[in-house]
Design a protein around this motif. Structure first.
Motif, PDB file in Angstrom:
ATOM      1  N   SER A  10      44.470  -7.812 -37.677  1.00 58.29           N
ATOM      2  CA  SER A  10      43.179  -8.490 -37.526  1.00 58.29           C
ATOM      3  C   SER A  10      43.332 -10.011 -37.525  1.00 58.29           C
ATOM      4  O   SER A  10      42.698 -10.701 -36.733  1.00 58.29           O
ATOM      5  N   HIS A  11      44.178 -10.548 -38.430  1.00 60.57           N
ATOM      6  CA  HIS A  11      44.350 -12.008 -38.493  1.00 60.57           C
ATOM      7  C   HIS A  11      45.740 -12.406 -38.024  1.00 60.57           C
ATOM      8  O   HIS A  11      46.224 -13.494 -38.352  1.00 60.57           O
ATOM      9  N   ARG A  40      31.447  -5.983 -26.746  1.00 57.99           N
ATOM     10  CA  ARG A  40      31.861  -5.471 -28.054  1.00 57.99           C
ATOM     11  C   ARG A  40      31.620  -6.484 -29.178  1.00 57.99           C
ATOM     12  O   ARG A  40      31.503  -6.116 -30.353  1.00 57.99           O
ATOM     13  N   ARG A  49      33.040 -13.975 -38.320  1.00 57.42           N
ATOM     14  CA  ARG A  49      34.250 -13.834 -37.491  1.00 57.42           C
ATOM     15  C   ARG A  49      33.919 -13.806 -36.003  1.00 57.42           C
ATOM     16  O   ARG A  49      34.644 -14.361 -35.171  1.00 57.42           O
ATOM     17  N   SER A 136      41.605  -2.691 -39.978  1.00 51.54           N
ATOM     18  CA  SER A 136      40.415  -3.424 -39.524  1.00 51.54           C
ATOM     19  C   SER A 136      39.970  -2.964 -38.138  1.00 51.54           C
ATOM     20  O   SER A 136      40.792  -2.700 -37.256  1.00 51.54           O
ATOM     21  N   ALA A 137      38.646  -2.926 -37.976  1.00 53.55           N
ATOM     22  CA  ALA A 137      38.083  -2.543 -36.678  1.00 53.55           C
ATOM     23  C   ALA A 137      38.357  -3.587 -35.601  1.00 53.55           C
ATOM     24  O   ALA A 137      38.016  -3.389 -34.434  1.00 53.55           O
ATOM     25  N   THR A 141      39.275  -4.028 -30.312  1.00 54.23           N
ATOM     26  CA  THR A 141      39.292  -4.988 -29.200  1.00 54.23           C
ATOM     27  C   THR A 141      40.309  -4.532 -28.152  1.00 54.23           C
ATOM     28  O   THR A 141      40.024  -4.526 -26.945  1.00 54.23           O
ATOM     29  N   GLU A 343      35.729  -9.344 -49.220  1.00 51.43           N
ATOM     30  CA  GLU A 343      36.184 -10.169 -48.085  1.00 51.43           C
ATOM     31  C   GLU A 343      35.033 -10.377 -47.120  1.00 51.43           C
ATOM     32  O   GLU A 343      34.187  -9.500 -46.987  1.00 51.43           O
ATOM     33  N   ARG A 344      35.050 -11.500 -46.398  1.00 48.89           N
ATOM     34  CA  ARG A 344      34.078 -11.709 -45.320  1.00 48.89           C
ATOM     35  C   ARG A 344      34.040 -10.467 -44.422  1.00 48.89           C
ATOM     36  O   ARG A 344      35.083  -9.919 -44.068  1.00 48.89           O
ATOM     37  N   SER A 345      32.840 -10.018 -44.051  1.00 47.38           N
ATOM     38  CA  SER A 345      32.741  -8.841 -43.185  1.00 47.38           C
ATOM     39  C   SER A 345      31.384  -8.815 -42.500  1.00 47.38           C
ATOM     40  O   SER A 345      30.632  -9.783 -42.553  1.00 47.38           O
ATOM     41  N   ASP A 346      31.076  -7.707 -41.861  1.00 46.15           N
ATOM     42  CA  ASP A 346      29.798  -7.540 -41.166  1.00 46.15           C
ATOM     43  C   ASP A 346      28.847  -6.731 -42.053  1.00 46.15           C
ATOM     44  O   ASP A 346      29.292  -5.870 -42.803  1.00 46.15           O
TER      45      ASP A 346
HETATM   46  C1  EPS Z   1      36.600  -6.353 -40.317  1.00 45.42           C
HETATM   47  C2  EPS Z   1      36.224  -7.532 -40.973  1.00 45.42           C
HETATM   48  C3  EPS Z   1      35.620  -8.673 -40.242  1.00 45.42           C
HETATM   49  C4  EPS Z   1      34.994  -8.155 -38.980  1.00 45.42           C
HETATM   50  C5  EPS Z   1      36.098  -7.422 -38.245  1.00 45.42           C
HETATM   51  C6  EPS Z   1      36.355  -6.125 -38.908  1.00 45.42           C
HETATM   52  O1  EPS Z   1      36.586  -9.598 -39.846  1.00 45.42           O
HETATM   53  P1  EPS Z   1      37.095 -10.744 -40.827  1.00 45.42           P
HETATM   54  O2  EPS Z   1      37.857 -10.049 -41.898  1.00 45.42           O
HETATM   55  O3  EPS Z   1      37.981 -11.650 -40.014  1.00 45.42           O
HETATM   56  O4  EPS Z   1      35.856 -11.438 -41.299  1.00 45.42           O
HETATM   57  O5  EPS Z   1      34.335  -9.130 -38.234  1.00 45.42           O
HETATM   58  O6  EPS Z   1      35.760  -7.183 -36.919  1.00 45.42           O
HETATM   59  C7  EPS Z   1      36.403  -7.927 -36.008  1.00 45.42           C
HETATM   60  C8  EPS Z   1      37.165  -8.979 -36.293  1.00 45.42           C
HETATM   61  C9  EPS Z   1      36.171  -7.456 -34.654  1.00 45.42           C
HETATM   62  O7  EPS Z   1      36.716  -8.065 -33.733  1.00 45.42           O
HETATM   63  O8  EPS Z   1      35.451  -6.471 -34.502  1.00 45.42           O
HETATM   64  C10 EPS Z   1      37.284  -5.275 -41.022  1.00 45.42           C
HETATM   65  O9  EPS Z   1      37.744  -5.508 -42.147  1.00 45.42           O
HETATM   66  O10 EPS Z   1      37.354  -4.151 -40.500  1.00 45.42           O
END
Ligand code: EPS
Length: 396
Positions: A10-11, A40, A49, A136-137, A141, A343-346
């Motif tokens: 993811s990162h 998406r 993010r 991570s989702a 992508t 953690e930062r998320s949706d």
């Molecule tokens: C996700 C956590 C978040 C989401 C992420 C899925 O990202 P971050 O940890 O960088 O804040 O936004 O989704 C995406 C990055 C994406 O492209 O869909 C997780 O932990 O699954």
């Protein structure tokens, strides 16, 4: 056989997809891929993010002068956020670092419902970041990028895929009647990809409330595939039945917990006469074999094969397991009770899940088309497809 694989954290620096088995001669532009990647990224309820990323695919191989050449297609999608994570994600060991020291942003307070804990034990890691970066989702992508090519291939046969959100956090959206011919044109215009404006306002309120509460929401999307010919898949063996392949593809999407084809679970509660779709003559309706179903409760599949009616799948996603007001857990570094990491998320990613479900279905049906009609070039596949349909037309 068509196959694809993905790589990337993811990162990490980038996501990678390799699609193998696509015939030569399919007209693909990077804009076709980027349009799907942009879809998406949408959806009310996403976190910060999605403001950082502007997903775009670099085509590394397999496409030349705007057409596939039959070779494996490699796609690279850089992570813009990587620049903020280079030290955390660095593949090389750093000075003074030992197996016993943790890197910045190590995760040991594992989240209930996430891959953190089981992954950490199974892969014998101390830092759950080694698990969550791949769980991570964000990985989807790369799936959407590879599947964008499958969509272009299917479009050559007038097969289209669309989706809309039918439930979010317990709020149901009604299915419009008449149903729009271009589902995505209608759904993509909505911040939640739903076709019911009243339900949408309620859903937005619910998302805002969940965000204030540090909570998350799940939901359900319906995906529809139009233009499929009768007879893709097969009844003869478990692994050729399309119901099974669709189920596996949908259930492989992160956080997806349920799949229904047609009326799905409701069929189990109804009488046979209320479930099965009566068949009427429909001369000239070649794609479905010169007949039509009075209803489409079967959702476009009978005996593991396409009927030629629209394919209808519903996909249910649980709420994301990263809660800003965390649940109780164990700190795996100390063995003590703790609050899970936040953690930062949706707040919700259900609208995006619909786009990902479309992508996975595009892959399943591109594969099913190639299995039935074969060929190494688009022209060869098309000749086989045309001959089959000509024969179906003649016998009906
Ligand atoms: C996700 C956590 C978040 C989401 C992420 C899925 O990202 P971050 O940890 O960088 O804040 O936004 O989704 C995406 C990055 C994406 O492209 O869909 C997780 O932990 O699954």
């Amino acid at each position: 056989m068509l196959k694809f694989t993905t790589a990337g954290e993811s990162h990490g620096q980038a996501l990678v997809a390799i699609l193998e088995g696509m015939v030569a001669g399919v007209p693909v532009l990077s804009a076709d891929i980027d349009a799907q990647l942009a879809r998406r990224q949408q959806g009310y309820g996403r976190g910060r993010r999605m403001q950082i990323e502007r997903d775009a695919a670099e085509i590394l191989s397999g496409i030349r002068a705007g057409e596939t050449i039959g070779a494996p297609i490699a796609l690279l999608i850089p992570n813009r956020d990587w620049k903020n994570w280079q030290d955390v994600m660095d593949p090389a060991p750093r000075e003074g670092e030992t197996a016993d020291t943790m890197r910045r942003r190590a995760v040991t307070r594992v989240r209930p419902g996430h891959a953190d804990l089981t992954g950490l034990l199974k892969y014998d890691r101390d830092d759950a970041r080694d698990i969550l970066e791949r769980a991570s989702a964000r990985e989807t992508t790369a799936r959407v990028a590879a599947a964008a090519i499958c969509r272009v291939f299917l479009a050559q046969f007038d097969i289209t895929i669309g989706s809309h959100l039918v439930n979010l956090g317990g709020v149901d959206a009604s299915r419009p009647d008449p149903f729009p011919a271009d589902v995505n044109a209608a759904a993509d215009a909505s911040p939640l990809r739903t076709l019911d404006a009243n339900a949408e306002s309620l859903m937005i309120e619910r998302i805002d409330q969940a965000k204030r509460d540090g909570n998350t929401l799940g939901g359900t999307c319906e995906v529809v595939v139009d233009g499929l010919p009768v007879g893709l898949g097969s009844h003869v063996s478990w692994d050729r039945k399309l119901d099974g392949r669709i189920g596996a593809a949908m259930m492989s999407i992160p956080a997806v917990k349920g799949v229904e084809i047609g009326i799905g679970f409701a069929a189990a509660r109804a009488l046979g006469s209320e479930v099965h779709d009566e068949i009427h003559p429909a001369p000239g309706r070649t794609l479905s074999g010169g007949v039509r179903r009075a209803t489409n409760r079967a959702g476009g599949l009978e005996g593991g094969m396409t009927t030629g009616e629209p394919l209808v799948v519903r996909v249910a996603m649980k709420p994301i397991s990263t809660l800003m007001r965390p649940l109780g857990t164990v700190d795996m570094a100390t063995g003590e009770k703790a609050e899970a990491v936040a953690e930062r998320s949706d707040v919700t990613a259900v609208p995006a899940m619909g786009v990902i479900a479309e992508a996975m279905l595009a892959f399943v049906f591109a594969n099913a088309m190639l299995e039935k009609f074969g060929g190494d070039s688009l022209g060869e596949t098309r000749r086989n497809y045309d001959a089959y349909l000509a024969h179906v037309a003649q016998r009906t």
